[in-house]
Each structure stands twice: as structure tokens, then as C-alpha cells.
Design a protein around this motif. Structure first.
Motif, PDB file in Angstrom:
ATOM      1  N   ALA A  32      10.307   4.779   3.009  1.00 60.91           N
ATOM      2  CA  ALA A  32       9.906   3.632   2.190  1.00 60.91           C
ATOM      3  C   ALA A  32       8.578   3.069   2.670  1.00 60.91           C
ATOM      4  O   ALA A  32       7.721   2.695   1.860  1.00 60.91           O
ATOM      5  CB  ALA A  32      10.993   2.559   2.234  1.00 60.91           C
ATOM      6  N   ARG A  35       5.649   5.409   1.658  1.00 63.07           N
ATOM      7  CA  ARG A  35       5.377   5.268   0.218  1.00 63.07           C
ATOM      8  C   ARG A  35       4.658   3.949  -0.065  1.00 63.07           C
ATOM      9  O   ARG A  35       3.727   3.905  -0.874  1.00 63.07           O
ATOM     10  CB  ARG A  35       6.678   5.345  -0.580  1.00 63.07           C
ATOM     11  CG  ARG A  35       6.428   5.333  -2.089  1.00 63.07           C
ATOM     12  CD  ARG A  35       7.691   5.542  -2.897  1.00 63.07           C
ATOM     13  NE  ARG A  35       7.348   5.555  -4.324  1.00 63.07           N
ATOM     14  CZ  ARG A  35       7.959   4.847  -5.243  1.00 63.07           C
ATOM     15  NH1 ARG A  35       8.972   4.054  -4.926  1.00 63.07           N
ATOM     16  NH2 ARG A  35       7.575   4.910  -6.511  1.00 63.07           N
ATOM     17  N   SER A  36       5.083   2.881   0.592  1.00 63.96           N
ATOM     18  CA  SER A  36       4.450   1.583   0.340  1.00 63.96           C
ATOM     19  C   SER A  36       2.988   1.586   0.780  1.00 63.96           C
ATOM     20  O   SER A  36       2.131   0.999   0.109  1.00 63.96           O
ATOM     21  CB  SER A  36       5.222   0.466   1.044  1.00 63.96           C
ATOM     22  OG  SER A  36       5.026   0.460   2.449  1.00 63.96           O
ATOM     23  N   LEU A  39       0.984   3.426  -1.844  1.00 61.95           N
ATOM     24  CA  LEU A  39       0.801   2.633  -3.058  1.00 61.95           C
ATOM     25  C   LEU A  39      -0.202   1.497  -2.877  1.00 61.95           C
ATOM     26  O   LEU A  39      -0.651   0.901  -3.857  1.00 61.95           O
ATOM     27  CB  LEU A  39       2.145   2.057  -3.508  1.00 61.95           C
ATOM     28  CG  LEU A  39       3.170   3.072  -4.033  1.00 61.95           C
ATOM     29  CD1 LEU A  39       4.512   2.394  -4.285  1.00 61.95           C
ATOM     30  CD2 LEU A  39       2.659   3.743  -5.304  1.00 61.95           C
ATOM     31  N   LEU A 132       7.642  -2.880   5.286  1.00 59.35           N
ATOM     32  CA  LEU A 132       7.072  -2.474   4.000  1.00 59.35           C
ATOM     33  C   LEU A 132       5.697  -3.108   3.860  1.00 59.35           C
ATOM     34  O   LEU A 132       5.530  -4.293   4.166  1.00 59.35           O
ATOM     35  CB  LEU A 132       7.929  -2.961   2.827  1.00 59.35           C
ATOM     36  CG  LEU A 132       9.248  -2.268   2.503  1.00 59.35           C
ATOM     37  CD1 LEU A 132       9.915  -2.994   1.331  1.00 59.35           C
ATOM     38  CD2 LEU A 132       9.042  -0.793   2.178  1.00 59.35           C
ATOM     39  N   LEU A 134       3.294  -4.554   1.283  1.00 63.23           N
ATOM     40  CA  LEU A 134       3.375  -5.026  -0.094  1.00 63.23           C
ATOM     41  C   LEU A 134       2.018  -5.110  -0.781  1.00 63.23           C
ATOM     42  O   LEU A 134       1.953  -5.199  -2.008  1.00 63.23           O
ATOM     43  CB  LEU A 134       4.068  -6.389  -0.134  1.00 63.23           C
ATOM     44  CG  LEU A 134       5.469  -6.429   0.485  1.00 63.23           C
ATOM     45  CD1 LEU A 134       6.096  -7.798   0.273  1.00 63.23           C
ATOM     46  CD2 LEU A 134       6.367  -5.337  -0.094  1.00 63.23           C
ATOM     47  N   TRP A 259      13.369  -3.270  -0.907  1.00 61.43           N
ATOM     48  CA  TRP A 259      13.235  -2.082  -0.057  1.00 61.43           C
ATOM     49  C   TRP A 259      13.744  -0.848  -0.796  1.00 61.43           C
ATOM     50  O   TRP A 259      13.107   0.222  -0.749  1.00 61.43           O
ATOM     51  CB  TRP A 259      14.010  -2.269   1.248  1.00 61.43           C
ATOM     52  CG  TRP A 259      13.896  -1.067   2.138  1.00 61.43           C
ATOM     53  CD1 TRP A 259      12.933  -0.825   3.080  1.00 61.43           C
ATOM     54  CD2 TRP A 259      14.745   0.085   2.122  1.00 61.43           C
ATOM     55  NE1 TRP A 259      13.137   0.415   3.653  1.00 61.43           N
ATOM     56  CE2 TRP A 259      14.243   0.987   3.083  1.00 61.43           C
ATOM     57  CE3 TRP A 259      15.875   0.439   1.396  1.00 61.43           C
ATOM     58  CZ2 TRP A 259      14.837   2.228   3.337  1.00 61.43           C
ATOM     59  CZ3 TRP A 259      16.468   1.680   1.628  1.00 61.43           C
ATOM     60  CH2 TRP A 259      15.952   2.550   2.586  1.00 61.43           C
ATOM     61  N   TYR A 262      11.228   0.715  -3.109  1.00 62.30           N
ATOM     62  CA  TYR A 262      10.215   1.520  -2.423  1.00 62.30           C
ATOM     63  C   TYR A 262      10.801   2.817  -1.890  1.00 62.30           C
ATOM     64  O   TYR A 262      10.127   3.854  -1.856  1.00 62.30           O
ATOM     65  CB  TYR A 262       9.596   0.726  -1.279  1.00 62.30           C
ATOM     66  CG  TYR A 262       8.488  -0.203  -1.702  1.00 62.30           C
ATOM     67  CD1 TYR A 262       7.197   0.278  -1.912  1.00 62.30           C
ATOM     68  CD2 TYR A 262       8.724  -1.560  -1.906  1.00 62.30           C
ATOM     69  CE1 TYR A 262       6.171  -0.569  -2.306  1.00 62.30           C
ATOM     70  CE2 TYR A 262       7.698  -2.416  -2.304  1.00 62.30           C
ATOM     71  CZ  TYR A 262       6.427  -1.910  -2.501  1.00 62.30           C
ATOM     72  OH  TYR A 262       5.411  -2.749  -2.900  1.00 62.30           O
ATOM     73  N   VAL A 268       8.004   0.067  -8.560  1.00 66.78           N
ATOM     74  CA  VAL A 268       8.336  -1.022  -7.640  1.00 66.78           C
ATOM     75  C   VAL A 268       7.852  -2.327  -8.258  1.00 66.78           C
ATOM     76  O   VAL A 268       6.830  -2.360  -8.945  1.00 66.78           O
ATOM     77  CB  VAL A 268       7.698  -0.819  -6.245  1.00 66.78           C
ATOM     78  CG1 VAL A 268       8.227   0.451  -5.596  1.00 66.78           C
ATOM     79  CG2 VAL A 268       6.187  -0.769  -6.343  1.00 66.78           C
TER      80      VAL A 268
END
Length: 281
Positions: A32, A35-36, A39, A132, A134, A259, A262, A268
Motif C-alpha cells: 500500500a 502504491r501511494s 500515485l 501511507l 497521501l 488504507w 491503497y 483511491v
């Protein structure tokens, strides 16, 4: 090749976001996180340092997300040091009183985080695998060494302690060697493992704004301070959002759901659009 490190491929950038995975459970968290970071639109490398306790099948999802995998050895600490920092003995001497750590938490492995000072980058931002990102945090690469946010999750009295879940570093073999010299000193006991050691090693640490390491307990302990549009990094300290059953599911449901978004492969939500805890009370 640097002793103790085994990168799978060359670096693509002089800057990197890095995390540490020491077992299959934290590999779930790292998926997660990776990936965050992707992004967020960064062009920095994303590095996953991993120990031999993590199987290739657990690492493959991270590889598919574009992470640069770097195998690492645990630090060459003494048997006496290892015994003092074993899970049962450490938690017996320094118990957690505000929350609980999951059974896969292995305190001694935390010290492997120091190997980030061996990485082949000019600047590194480290994030624990239970965080994460954001929104983009590339500005952290311009911060000096050593920066970390205060360990605020219950009251403003916590501002004097740092949390090592997010930090800025300038890799250096000289710094790493000095760390090893001080880490395993006679009878050394680091109450909160790497966190306590790093605050000792960098006594003049620079404080990051808490939005770069917002601890999940702020959600229910200090709800007036929670502001989704401002939060850049969310940190799931204590219980992990992938635990089933989750001991604080009722209290932390919106954060756990974020979470999960993600961790999956779908869209998301924009965190800035999520309701603050006072509106849900």
C-alpha cells in the motif's frame, strides 16, 4: 557492492523514498505504501530494503509496482545486545501502555533501518511500511539531515520525543560506521529500538511538521487537530490496518478503509474530501 546490501538493479535517481520489510506482514503494508508513493507523482526511486525472512512471493507485488528491492543483512550486533532487545525481554522492560503491537512485530529487526545510511543515494526519505503517502512529499528531499516529526498522538507534551516512522537522511558510510560503534556499546539498551537510538545519535534533530507523520491515534485522542487537506503522510502506529480481527476497528474504521483502498488495485479517495473525526462524533 556495499557489504550487507544486495540491490536487484541499479538506481534510476539520486533521491529515494525507502522503507524496510522484515516479514510477510510488513510486505503487505509496504504494498500500500509503495502504491501511494507512486500515485504521488514523484520521480524519485522507491526502495524496499528487505531481510532474508521475506519470501520472494511476498516481494513480487512490490517489484511489480516498480520498487527497487535491496536485500539486506541484519546488523552485526552482539549476542548480549540481541538478548536485551528480543521481543519478550524488551516489552517486559519497556511495555507499551497506550496501544498494542501485533504479534509479527519484531523489535530487534528495527535496527536494520540504519542500513539506509549505506544506500547509494545522495538523499533519502525513509517511511515505515505502515505509512501511507497521501500527497507528494518531494520537498522533504531539500530538508537537512536529520529531520523527524515529534511523537504526538496523545497530547502536546509528546513534542519532545521524535517518531522515526518518517525521517530524512543523507547516506554515508562514515555515518553508518559511527552508528555501529555507538549502537552496541556495553550494556546499551534502546527502549524504543531505532527510535531511541536515533534521537540519541542526532540530539539536535530537526522537527518536521506533524502533517508529514500524522499518527493514527490523533484521530480519536486529539480530533480537533485532524485536518485531511493538510496531512501528507499517515502513520498506522501500534495496530496495523491489515490486522484481522482489528482491535480498534470501531475507532479507526475510516482510516482502515482508506488504507484498504491503497492496498487494492482500484481508485483511491481524495483524502482532502474525507470528513474529520469531529464531524463523525
Amino acid at each position: 557492492m556495499t557489504e550487507g546490501l544486495r540491490p536487484e538493479r541499479p538506481r534510476d535517481s539520486s533521491k529515494a523514498y525507502a522503507t524496510l520489510v522484515t516479514n510477510a506482514d510488513f510486505a503487505v503494508g509496504a504494498k500500500a505504501l509503495v502504491r501511494s508513493i507512486g500515485l504521488s507523482g514523484t520521480e524519485a526511486d522507491v526502495v524496499v530494503m528487505h531481510t532474508g525472512a521475506v519470501s520472494d512471493s511476498s516481494l513480487e507485488p512490490l517489484r511489480l509496482l516498480g520498487a527497487r528491492l535491496v536485500g539486506i543483512d541484519l546488523l552485526p550486533t552482539s549476542d548480549a545486545f540481541n538478548a536485551r532487545h528480543a521481543r519478550d525481554r524488551l516489552h517486559g522492560a519497556a511495555p507499551f501502555t497506550k496501544g498494542s503491537k501485533p504479534p509479527f512485530h519484531t523489535p530487534l529487526d528495527n535496527f536494520a533501518k540504519l542500513r539506509l545510511w549505506q544506500l547509494d543515494y545522495e538523499r533519502v526519505v525513509f517511511l515505515d511500511a505502515d505509512t501511507l503517502m497521501l500527497r507528494n512529499c518531494d520537498s522533504l528531499f531539500d530538508y537537512p539531515e536529520f529531520c523527524a516529526a515529534p511523537n504526538v498522538y496523545e497530547s502536546v507534551a509528546d513534542f519532545h520525543r521524535m517518531n522515526s516512522g518518517v525521517l530524512t537522511a543523507r547516506p554515508s558510510q562514515v555515518t553508518f560506521a559511527r552508528m555501529l560503534e555507538e549502537l552496541d556499546d556495553t550494556d546499551a539498551f534502546w527502549r524504543r529500538t531505532d527510535q531511541t537510538f536515533l534521537q540519541h545519535f542526532f540530539p539536535d534533530w530537526h522537527g518536521l511538521p506533524v502533517v508529514y507523520n500524522t499518527l493514527q491515534y490523533v484521530w480519536f485522542n486529539m480530533p480537533a487537530l485532524w485536518d485531511w487537506p493538510s496531512i501528507r503522510i499517515l502513520h498506522f502506529q501500534y495496530e496495523k490496518p491489515w490486522q484481522v480481527p482489528h482491535p480498534r476497528q470501531a475507532q479507526l474504521a475510516p482510516l482502515i478503509a482508506l488504507w484498504a483502498a491503497y492496498a487494492g488495485g482500484g481508485p483511491v479517495p481524495d483524502a482532502a474530501s474525507l470528513p474529520n473525526p469531529l464531524l463523525l462524533a
